[in-house]
Write a protein that holds these residues in place. Structure first.
Motif, mmCIF file in Angstrom:
data_model
loop_
_atom_site.group_PDB
_atom_site.id
_atom_site.type_symbol
_atom_site.label_atom_id
_atom_site.label_comp_id
_atom_site.label_asym_id
_atom_site.label_seq_id
_atom_site.Cartn_x
_atom_site.Cartn_y
_atom_site.Cartn_z
ATOM 1 N N ALA A 76 0.933 -1.415 -0.007
ATOM 2 C CA ALA A 76 -0.043 -0.181 -0.079
ATOM 3 C C ALA A 76 0.821 1.308 -0.351
ATOM 4 O O ALA A 76 0.553 2.020 -0.808
ATOM 5 C CB ALA A 76 -0.910 -0.084 1.207
ATOM 6 N N LYS A 77 1.864 1.341 0.748
ATOM 7 C CA LYS A 77 2.715 2.545 0.647
ATOM 8 C C LYS A 77 3.245 2.835 -0.405
ATOM 9 O O LYS A 77 3.336 4.066 -0.893
ATOM 10 C CB LYS A 77 3.728 2.329 1.876
ATOM 11 N N PRO A 78 4.138 1.686 -1.174
ATOM 12 C CA PRO A 78 4.475 2.252 -2.458
ATOM 13 C C PRO A 78 3.691 2.503 -3.270
ATOM 14 O O PRO A 78 3.896 3.398 -4.277
ATOM 15 C CB PRO A 78 5.043 0.815 -2.846
ATOM 16 N N LEU A 79 2.415 2.068 -3.416
ATOM 17 C CA LEU A 79 1.265 2.460 -4.133
ATOM 18 C C LEU A 79 0.722 4.058 -4.169
ATOM 19 O O LEU A 79 0.541 4.894 -5.050
ATOM 20 C CB LEU A 79 -0.026 1.643 -4.274
ATOM 21 N N LEU A 80 0.633 4.335 -2.946
ATOM 22 C CA LEU A 80 0.442 5.605 -2.439
ATOM 23 C C LEU A 80 1.544 6.814 -2.984
ATOM 24 O O LEU A 80 0.983 7.914 -3.475
ATOM 25 C CB LEU A 80 0.289 6.059 -1.055
ATOM 26 N N ALA A 81 2.881 6.313 -3.081
ATOM 27 C CA ALA A 81 3.912 6.992 -3.347
ATOM 28 C C ALA A 81 3.759 7.249 -4.975
ATOM 29 O O ALA A 81 3.940 8.434 -5.731
ATOM 30 C CB ALA A 81 5.180 6.597 -2.986
ATOM 31 N N LEU A 82 3.548 5.930 -5.783
ATOM 32 C CA LEU A 82 3.559 6.214 -7.216
ATOM 33 C C LEU A 82 2.417 6.736 -7.737
ATOM 34 O O LEU A 82 2.384 7.348 -8.931
ATOM 35 C CB LEU A 82 3.444 4.445 -7.617
ATOM 36 N N SER A 83 1.128 6.801 -7.074
ATOM 37 C CA SER A 83 0.031 7.269 -7.470
ATOM 38 C C SER A 83 0.021 8.847 -7.786
ATOM 39 O O SER A 83 -0.723 9.532 -8.362
ATOM 40 C CB SER A 83 -1.128 7.009 -6.524
ATOM 41 N N GLY A 84 1.277 9.693 -7.217
ATOM 42 C CA GLY A 84 1.415 10.863 -7.303
ATOM 43 C C GLY A 84 0.325 11.838 -6.673
ATOM 44 O O GLY A 84 0.054 13.041 -6.919
#
Length: 379
Positions: A76-84
């Protein structure tokens, strides 16, 4: 793909390379990617999470525990970062992730979920993507073809679904309940309504996808005459259908077949031409499903996008049910396909904005009129 997206949308696509999981984020203004290592460990955590959600017993509370903390850190944390920071996510899963409702994942250490951070929908692959910001057949006439064959009684092995009658009772359009909720009436009425709502039972045969089916009222005929099988869906024409809601357990699950992804009942409706499908990933609480879907319809009629309407309906349920706010009650319902609105009505929040702007204009006009009156009086 970027040309298909609105400025607040991001496609998050997964590719399992065996030793690593690649994640691609494609948005109107950027393209990013990241790598998630320890695929086997992630797979085990995802399986534990899904099993936990689908097997909570009545009266028990879902515990995020260490699995939740690890999934937040690893996924979840990497996805939140990737989503911009973009609000609307369109997820293209791979492998075991086809069975995961991403909105159920922890979004931090404070107990909230991705549901509260992002508007999430799904697609089987990028081949199914189409422009989400255009809806050439927008309708102000909200009409639903609905079926609830087990509202009053059950037939072994299908239990009664007492909440299904209330689930479809207030829907505008045509309703078939109990003995008239037959497969024949389904075939006679499909593709005449923008929305189809099936509040019934379903069976997903993971070993033999062709054996998966949606149950209608069991008349005197054979199972083939009473049940709608996956192979039959591929022969239907649903090109005038904007949304199919399958309020039945296991309609979003199926057999994983190589690069083709998940062969499920929802995929069958998509192949038949339906722009979107809402389905269930596991057998969930009947009353919770009914409450969420009733709110979902209410938001759709206000002009919300399908993904936003489902998110808001789930958030309403969480706010209204303190003792049943964990994702085992609401995360089973997911949206697959186009997210565009079903009707062209202005959402309620926009009406408030318009009302507010109108109020400011009226006050301003009043001030000018009052000032003009004073000047005339002085003359």
């Amino acid at each position: 793909i970027r040309q298909q997206l609105t400025p607040d949308q991001v496609v998050i696509s997964f590719y399992n390379a065996g030793t690593a999981l690649y994640v691609f984020a494609i948005a109107h203004e950027f393209f990013r990617f990241d790598t998630i290592a320890s695929v086997q460990l992630l797979r085990q955590r995802v399986e534990d999470w899904i099993t936990g959600l689908a097997s909570v017993e009545n009266g028990m509370k879902f515990d995020r525990g260490e699995t939740g903390r690890q999934l937040y850190s690893q996924l979840a944390k990497p996805l939140l970062a990737l989503s911009g920071g973009l609000e609307e996510w369109i997820i293209l899963p791979d492998g075991i992730l086809h069975y995961l409702p991403f909105e159920s994942l922890p979004a931090g250490e404070d107990g909230h979920y991705l549901l509260e951070e992002a508007v999430i929908s799904y697609h089987f692959s990028s081949r199914f993507l189409s422009p989400n910001n255009t809806a050439p057949n927008m309708r102000n006439n909200y009409r639903v073809l609905s079926f609830a064959p087990f509202a009053q009684r059950g037939f072994a092995p299908m239990n009664r679904l007492p909440a299904s009658a209330a689930e479809v009772a207030s829907l505008p359009g045509k309703q078939f309940t109990d003995s008239v909720a037959t497969k024949k009436h389904f075939f006679n009425n499909i593709n005449r309504y923008p929305i189809v709502h099936l509040a019934t039972h379903a069976v997903a045969d993971l070993g033999n996808p062709s054996g998966s089916y949606i149950a209608f009222y069991p008349g005197s005929g054979s199972p083939v005459e009473n049940n709608l099988y996956l192979d039959e869906l591929y022969g239907l024409n649903l090109d005038a259908t904007e949304l199919v809601i399958i309020s039945a357990c296991e309609t979003g699950t199926g057999k994983l077949v190589g690069s083709e992804g998940l062969f499920s009942l929802s995929r069958g409706f998509t192949y038949a031409g339906s722009a979107s499908v809402v389905n269930c990933l596991w057998k969930a609480d009947d009353a919770a499903t009914s409450a969420i879907l009733k709110q979902f319809h209410a938001y759709l009629q206000q002009g919300y996008s399908k993904a936003k309407a489902l998110q808001q309906a789930k958030l309403d349920y969480i706010r209204d049910h303190d003792l049943r706010k964990t994702p085992d009650y609401w995360a089973h319902l997911i949206l697959v396909g186009n997210v565009r609105p079903v009707v062209a009505n202005t959402p309620a929040r926009s009406l408030w904005l318009i009302a507010g702007v109108g109020g400011v204009l009226l006050v301003t006009a009043g001030m000018f009129l009052k000032r003009g009156a004073k000047k005339r009086k002085a003359w």
